[in-house]
Write a protein that holds these residues in place. Sequence first.
Motif, PDB file in Angstrom:
ATOM      1  N   ALA A  31     -66.597 -30.478   8.261  1.00 14.91           N
ATOM      2  CA  ALA A  31     -65.263 -30.458   7.486  1.00 14.91           C
ATOM      3  C   ALA A  31     -65.537 -30.187   6.161  1.00 14.91           C
ATOM      4  N   TRP A  72     -68.285 -19.596   5.440  1.00 15.46           N
ATOM      5  CA  TRP A  72     -67.795 -20.613   6.391  1.00 15.46           C
ATOM      6  C   TRP A  72     -66.470 -21.226   6.102  1.00 15.46           C
ATOM      7  N   GLU A  73     -66.157 -21.792   4.863  1.00 12.59           N
ATOM      8  CA  GLU A  73     -64.998 -22.507   4.544  1.00 12.59           C
ATOM      9  C   GLU A  73     -63.716 -21.429   4.814  1.00 12.59           C
ATOM     10  N   LYS A  76     -61.938 -21.276   8.660  1.00 14.55           N
ATOM     11  CA  LYS A  76     -61.687 -22.723   9.309  1.00 14.55           C
ATOM     12  C   LYS A  76     -61.537 -22.766  10.541  1.00 14.55           C
ATOM     13  N   GLY A  77     -60.493 -22.371  11.312  1.00 13.14           N
ATOM     14  CA  GLY A  77     -60.502 -22.357  12.533  1.00 13.14           C
ATOM     15  C   GLY A  77     -60.940 -21.390  13.449  1.00 13.14           C
ATOM     16  N   LYS A  82     -67.074 -17.861  13.066  1.00  9.25           N
ATOM     17  CA  LYS A  82     -68.178 -18.875  12.414  1.00  9.25           C
ATOM     18  C   LYS A  82     -69.516 -18.670  13.348  1.00  9.25           C
TER      19      LYS A  82
END
Length: 167
Positions: A31, A72-73, A76-77, A82
Amino acid sequence: MAFLPVNFGLPGLGSIPTGQVYDQYFKDKTAKFSDFHLAFVEFCKDLNTVLPGQDFDTPSLDQLKDFYEKTWEPLKGDHEKKKVEFVKYINQTVKEATVDDSLFIMAGLAAPAGAIVLKRTGESIPQLKKFRLDLLPNVIFVPLCTLGAIMGATALQMGKKRKQIHS
């Protein structure tokens, strides 16, 4: 299930399932950047454990942070994207470490001759005379000096590598 297409010249690494790596180290654990960084360090540590004797050059903290913030950020979901981006990043940045063998060859070639010269001059130089090198047979003395020279070359290589990492 995809596989890590990383090939460091060793059998078996390409058979590590991407999903398993992602799930074990990165899924729901990243996170914040600090969490991502810890997961990446753990992944690299385990990678080096699985492949003993191998050393890998990994990206610097700034490169890793750049990847996290720019790639990456924003995903997110989307765990599938990713996974794909992570494998792509690993392929681009994690490389098998290269070592300059010339230093080891020079040490291995020069040490035996240097050992014999040291032993002979030790008979006439007062500071070396007290060590009584003449009592050691050449069969023991020469390999010990050669081993010491190679260990010194290894330490020198490690010191140079450490300076490159921290600069």
